[in-house]
Structure formats: structure tokens, C-alpha cells
Design a protein around this motif. Structure first.
Motif, mmCIF file in Angstrom:
data_model
loop_
_atom_site.group_PDB
_atom_site.id
_atom_site.type_symbol
_atom_site.label_atom_id
_atom_site.label_comp_id
_atom_site.label_asym_id
_atom_site.label_seq_id
_atom_site.Cartn_x
_atom_site.Cartn_y
_atom_site.Cartn_z
ATOM 1 N N TRP A 189 0.876 -1.178 0.000
ATOM 2 C CA TRP A 189 0.000 0.000 0.000
ATOM 3 C C TRP A 189 0.907 1.219 0.000
ATOM 4 O O TRP A 189 1.446 1.618 1.029
ATOM 5 N N ASN A 190 1.100 1.785 -1.158
ATOM 6 C CA ASN A 190 2.035 2.889 -1.338
ATOM 7 C C ASN A 190 1.633 4.089 -0.487
ATOM 8 O O ASN A 190 0.577 4.688 -0.700
ATOM 9 N N GLY A 191 2.491 4.428 0.478
ATOM 10 C CA GLY A 191 2.266 5.616 1.306
ATOM 11 C C GLY A 191 1.629 5.367 2.643
ATOM 12 O O GLY A 191 1.577 6.266 3.486
ATOM 13 N N ALA A 192 1.130 4.167 2.898
ATOM 14 C CA ALA A 192 0.465 3.869 4.171
ATOM 15 C C ALA A 192 1.507 3.603 5.246
ATOM 16 O O ALA A 192 2.277 2.649 5.144
ATOM 17 N N THR A 193 1.536 4.429 6.267
ATOM 18 C CA THR A 193 2.539 4.287 7.333
ATOM 19 C C THR A 193 2.029 3.528 8.547
ATOM 20 O O THR A 193 2.813 3.161 9.417
ATOM 21 N N GLU A 194 0.707 3.297 8.650
ATOM 22 C CA GLU A 194 0.131 2.740 9.878
ATOM 23 C C GLU A 194 -0.209 1.263 9.774
ATOM 24 O O GLU A 194 -0.804 0.703 10.691
ATOM 25 N N VAL A 195 0.172 0.616 8.684
ATOM 26 C CA VAL A 195 -0.147 -0.808 8.515
ATOM 27 C C VAL A 195 0.806 -1.645 9.358
ATOM 28 O O VAL A 195 2.022 -1.563 9.214
ATOM 29 N N ALA A 196 0.238 -2.466 10.230
ATOM 30 C CA ALA A 196 1.031 -3.362 11.074
ATOM 31 C C ALA A 196 0.903 -4.814 10.639
ATOM 32 O O ALA A 196 1.803 -5.623 10.881
ATOM 33 N N ALA A 217 -5.847 -4.381 5.427
ATOM 34 C CA ALA A 217 -4.718 -3.805 6.145
ATOM 35 C C ALA A 217 -5.165 -3.452 7.560
ATOM 36 O O ALA A 217 -6.212 -2.808 7.759
ATOM 37 N N LEU A 218 -4.360 -3.862 8.574
ATOM 38 C CA LEU A 218 -4.698 -3.635 9.980
ATOM 39 C C LEU A 218 -3.663 -2.723 10.625
ATOM 40 O O LEU A 218 -2.467 -2.782 10.300
ATOM 41 N N ASP A 219 -4.114 -1.899 11.573
ATOM 42 C CA ASP A 219 -3.177 -1.081 12.344
ATOM 43 C C ASP A 219 -2.754 -1.835 13.596
ATOM 44 O O ASP A 219 -3.082 -3.027 13.779
ATOM 45 N N ASP A 220 -2.017 -1.158 14.489
ATOM 46 C CA ASP A 220 -1.509 -1.824 15.694
ATOM 47 C C ASP A 220 -2.620 -2.314 16.605
ATOM 48 O O ASP A 220 -2.423 -3.255 17.389
#
Length: 605
Positions: free
Chosen positions: A464-471, A517-520
């Protein structure tokens, strides 16, 4: 007639090969060889040696820096169509700032030039393949919100024609900034101040009498201009022009054949950075006059000038504080300290030049200057253009080496903490991979696009280009009940492994599926489109691009050189031996006269 002609030729050949024919002295036979060797040596010295001296091979270099993997190793992906650099981090146990790195690589060995964000391990976070040239990419704050900003346009004659772009956290362009008036935005500076104004640079060609520097009376000069504008309204708040305070005679840049045309003016000043302090004074760097100048924020008058022909300061550091040259990126750090990047070079002419970052302390009333700290690359780089120095929030210092594909982090007292190369250092001076500046910063990216996916035989690749929060990534399969109103069940969660993650299939995934896509906290940030297993079979990703390329080219060139020299020398020696040994001398053959001259011979019928 034919036989008579043939006989005449034979007799002439016999005479020419007679042993008693006068021979040339031995030294005269060497004249062509000496002339050829001399010409080759001159050609080699003029054209080849300067190029060979540009190589920076040294002991202890890694395979990466020697170019074993190419000038600029790159990584390809399965789910993403662009390539990102493969970096090398040193020394072992490097203490790198863990925030994101912002750079804009470009050059002949860069597959997809444009703005780019990397994490501390060198993994790609976001990139964009821009048209034209992209420079000066970093995070800036405007009205309490973070934006990534960069200049984009066409580069010509050392300066730019373009605009500045401000992108929000979704990577959507929110502002396009241009100078006030009928002027083009230059690539060197776009600095947002705490007052939500912008400092920008402009190169304005103006008619000018250049006879004082040997140019035409009706000539053209590139005027170094900077503006401060209100970003909200576009209103011009302040403008300053170098031609009002600095003359062409103050420049170290040779005139050469410039100044005769508007599009090929004399770039005597070359403004490349602008900063502003709390007192409202501007600080500008002019590369071609070797000066750092303080400008009164109200009147525009020059308050003082450091370095160059107009230097006003006594140097308390044996010349280092005032004799910088071709510098970039002068910044206020306090009312009496500033930083700059000292290129010390404008080309490969002075091979002893070494570039460095400098922290200077100024006693302005007494006009004294001294170096507090010097930040030096462990390989003593000669950076012929570009470069910057950023003081990080923790007090460490990041130096971007501009024309050399590297950035280095130092402790406040100059100790090396982390050295990163995104190109082979043995070829840095060739400029095949460069980045005008490099920055570190915090950033949260939430793209408004869907995650990308590519299906292999037994797995799916997701990014995911640019997504910083994907864990993590969650694989979900269709429950097989209602194809018109699909429901999906969770199959498994897989931790994110860099920019692209491979998620293997299980027996439950037989037809349609999707990946979330999942976050923390396990919250869903976004999902791929609905996919079908078995619909595609892409190639695997490649970790290192361009491997062996440089090595093969070098071995081929060296082999051809030695083969050519061996053949040429061997041939000269063989000729000399054959001419000098009497046993190889031709002897005329005299046929016995049988009483029948050529005129009595007849051709058979």
C-alpha cells in the motif's frame, strides 16, 4: 604484351628486394612507433586520466560500494510497478534515527526519479514517479498541519522553471505555489516559516553591462532573487535582488561564453537557500560568490557578509570558517550560530577538495567567526554540487551529500552514528544517482487509494504505497454462500514485512478473497479489491537490480585494453625482429637464360 608486363613487374620486384639496396637507419624505423605512442599517451592523459581519477576505490570498501550490484542497486516488487533503491547502512551497529527519510533521487541510474520516503531500514514507504525534475522533498508544517512539499518542473542552465507542491496525508495536492509576479519558481528553496509564509528563490534574467568581467555591454545577467509570500493569499511580503548589492566582479564563477543571450545569462550569484530568524533577518547562501549574507528584514540592506571577496569577518579557525566555497544550505541555529554545507568544489579539478558540514559561531559585533563542529564523511567525499545539513530534534545532525548518493548522521560533537549509501560510492563523482537534499522527519500517511495486490500460484503479494500505519495483513475468503452479496470470513493475520508482504493461501481460499490492512490495534485501515485465486501468475520480486552490470562492463573494458596493448606491442616487436635478422632478408632469384626471351614466349591456345 601480358607476359612482358608481368616480367617487368617481376624484375622490378627483384630489384627492390636486393640485399645491397640502401637501408634506412634503425632509429628512423622507430619514428612512426614513437609518434603513435606519444599521441596515444597525450590522448590518454587528456581524456582518460581525468575520468580514471574520478573513481573513488579504496581499501576496505564493501561489494556494494565497489559497484558489484550496480551503480544504483534497486528493488522491484510484484504488487507495485515502480522500483526503490537498495541501501547500505554502516558501520555495524549503526545508531540511525528511526524516523522517516525524505529524498528525491534522480540521475542516469535511477529508474523512477521522484519524491520518495524510506523507513530507517531503507524499506520503501511511498514514492511517486514525477514528470520533469523533483527536488527539495521534505515535511513542512502549515497552519498546524503537516504536508510533504517539493519543487517540480524543468531544470535548465543550473536553475529551474516550475512550482512548489504541498501534499496532505492522503498524498493529494492541496496547494501549488508560484512566485508573485510574472516569474518562474526556482528549484533551490521553498521554506515555510512559523508565520505560515513561504521563502522562495527565483532566477530572473535581466539586461546588464558585463564589460567589467569581460562580457558584452548589452549582456544578460541572472539576478538572484528571493521572495517571502503569504501562502494563504499569494501576497508578496518582501523581495530582494542580488544585483542591487552584489556586482559581477564579486563572483568566482568564470564568465566563459555566457551573457550574450537571455536564456544563457551569466549566473554570477546563484542563490540556493534562504532562512529567516526570530529577529526578522534573512540569511542567504550564494554559491558563486562563496558568501553567506544577512539581510535586514525591513530595508533589505546587507547587514554583514561572511566569506567570499566581500568577507567582513576575522577567521579564528585557520581559514575554515570563512574560506568555504561553492556552499549550500545556510541555516540559522541561534542568533549567533549557523550551519552550512561546504561543497569546497565546483567540479573535479581540485582532487584534494573535501566537502563537509559546518557549525559556525559568529561574534557579529566584533566580526569574528570560528568553527564549532565539522561533520565529515568517513570517505572524505568531494561533493561538486547540492547538499544540505539538518539539525534533528534530538540534537544529532544529518548531512545529505547531494551529488553523492549518501546521507550521514552525526552526534552533536561530530561523531559518526549512521552512514547510508543509496548508490555505489566508488562512482559518486560521476553523479549517476543524486538527491539535492535529504531530510529526516515524522510523517503519517493515509492514502485514499486501495491497497495493491498481485496473485501468485500459492500466495498473494500485497502493498500500500504511502500507508505508514499498517502493522499486519488479514486474509479473508468468500464464504461461498451468496455471490451477489458476498460475505468474507477471516482466514489468518500476517505481520507486515516491509513495503510488500507475501501472504500464503490456505485450503480455505478456493475462489474469491480479499486482503485487509490492519493497524496496531487490529482496526481495518483499508481492503484490496475482491480478488480471485488462480487468475494471475506474476513474476517474483527481485531484491537486487542491475547486479553484475558494472563488473561485466569493467572487466570487458580492462580486457579490451590489455588485449589491444598486447597485440600492438607484439606486432611492433615482430616487425623489428624480422627486419633486423639477416636470415629473413629477401634474396633476388635469377633465372637462367635459355636463349628465349619473353618476346619468344607464346600463350597456349
Amino acid at each position: 604484351m601480358y607476359l612482358r608486363a608481368s616480367s617487368a613487374v617481376a624484375r622490378l620486384s627483384s630489384w627492390l628486394s636486393r640485399g645491397d639496396r640502401p637501408r634506412k637507419p634503425a632509429w628512423r624505423r622507430w619514428i612512426p612507433a614513437v609518434a603513435a605512442v606519444t599521441a596515444a599517451t597525450v590522448f590518454f592523459w587528456i581524456y582518460a586520466v581525468p575520468q580514471l581519477l574520478r573513481f573513488r576505490f579504496r581499501t576496505g570498501m564493501s561489494w556494494y560500494d565497489m559497484g558489484w550490484y550496480g551503480f544504483g542497486p534497486s528493488r522491484t516488487y510484484v504488487s507495485f510497478h515502480e522500483q526503490s533503491p537498495v541501501i547500505e547502512i554502516s558501520p555495524a551497529g549503526a545508531q540511525c534515527d528511526q524516523r522517516y527519510t525524505f529524498l528525491a533521487p534522480r540521475g542516469d541510474s535511477v529508474v523512477h526519479p521522484g519524491p520518495m520516503i524510506l523507513d530507517a531500514q531503507g524499506e520503501l514507504v511511498w514514492m511517486k514517479d514525477n514528470w520533469g525534475t523533483t527536488q527539495d522533498f521534505h515535511v513542512q508544517r502549515y497552519k498546524g498541519q503537516d504536508y510533504v512539499t517539493y519543487w517540480q518542473g524543468d531544470e535548465e542552465d543550473g536553475y529551474g522553471h516550475g512550482s512548489w507542491y504541498m501534499l496532505d496525508s492522503t498524498y493529494t495536492v492541496q496547494y501549488v505555489v508560484s512566485p508573485a509576479g510574472d516569474l518562474d519558481g526556482d528549484l533551490h528553496e521553498f521554506h515555510i516559516t512559523p508565520n505560515d509564509t513561504a521563502l522562495i528563490t527565483i532566477y530572473d534574467p535581466i539586461p546588464y553591462d558585463l564589460t567589467s568581467v569581460g562580457g558584452p555591454e548589452l549582456g544578460w545577467l541572472y539576478d538572484g532573487v528571493f521572495q517571502e509570500i503569504d501562502l494563504a493569499t499569494g501576497e508578496l511580503l518582501f523581495e530582494w535582488r542580488s544585483s542591487s548589492f552584489y556586482t559581477p566582479e564579486s563572483s568566482y564563477e568564470p564568465l566563459r561564453d555566457r551573457g550574450h543571450e537571455r536564456t544563457f545569462g551569466y549566473d554570477y550569484f546563484h542563490i540556493n537557500s534562504v532562512d529567516k530568524n526570530d529577529q526578522g533577518h534573512y540569511l542567504i547562501s550564494a554559491r558563486h560568490t562563496h558568501t553567506i549574507t544577512c539581510i535586514d528584514g525591513a530595508t533589505g540592506e546587507v547587514l554583514w557578509s561572511l566569506g567570499g571577496k566581500d568577507n567582513e569577518f576575522t577567521d579564528e579557525s585557520n581559514g575554515v570558517a570563512t574560506q568555504f566555497a561553492w556552499q549550500h544550505d545556510a541555516r540559522w541555529q541561534s542568533p549567533n550560530t549557523l550551519t552550512l554545507f561546504n561543497n569546497a568544489a565546483n567540479g573535479g579539478h581540485d582532487l584534494s577538495a573535501v566537502s563537509q558540514g559546518l557549525l559556525l559561531e559568529l561574534d557579529i559585533p566584533a566580526r569574528k567567526a570560528k568553527v564549532l563542529t565539522s561533520y565529515d564523511h568517513p570517505q572524505d567525499l568531494m561533493v561538486v554540487s547540492q547538499g544540505n545539513l539538518q539539525v534533528l530534534e534530538n540534537g544529532n545532525v544529518l548531512v545529505g551529500w547531494g551529488h553523492s548518493a549518501a546521507f550521514t548522521e552525526f552526534s552533536p560533537d561530530g561523531e559518526l552514528l549512521c552512514n547510508v549509501h543509496f548508490g555505489a560510492s566508488a562512482y559518486f563523482t560521476f553523479g549517476r544517482i543524486v538527491s539535492y537534499r535529504v531530510f529526516k522527519g515524522d510523517w503519517v500517511g493515509r492514502p485514499d487509494t486501495l491497497p495493491d495486490a498481485a496473485i501468485a500460484e500459492d500466495s498473494v503479494f500485497v502493498s500500500w504505497n504511502g500507508a505508514t500505519e499498517v502493522a499486519a495483513w488479514r486474509l479473508e475468503a468468500w464464504d461461498g454462500i451468496d455471490i451477489d452479496n458476498m460475505s468474507f470470513v477471516m482466514i489468518k493475520d500476517v505481520d507486515r514485512t516491509g513495503f510488500e508482504t507475501e501472504v500464503s493461501f490456505t485450503a480455505n481460499v478456493t475462489s474469491f478473497f480479499q486482503v485487509a490492512a490492519l493497524d496496531d490495534d487490529g482496526e481495518v485501515l483499508g481492503k484490496t479489491a475482491i480478488l480471485q485465486r488462480g487468475s494471475e501468475s506474476p513474476a517474483r520480486s527481485s531484491i537486487l537490480g542491475h547486479s553484475w552490470g558494472v563488473t561485466i562492463i569493467m572487466l570487458f573494458a580492462i580486457g579490451c585494453l590489455f588485449l589491444g596493448l598486447y597485440y600492438a606491442i607484439s606486432r611492433v616487436l615482430r616487425r623489428q625482429r624480422s627486419r633486423g635478422d639477416p636470415s629473413y632478408r629477401l634474396v633476388a632469384h635469377k633465372e637462367e637464360d635459355d636463349g628465349h626471351g619473353p618476346e619468344n614466349d607464346h600463350l597456349p591456345i
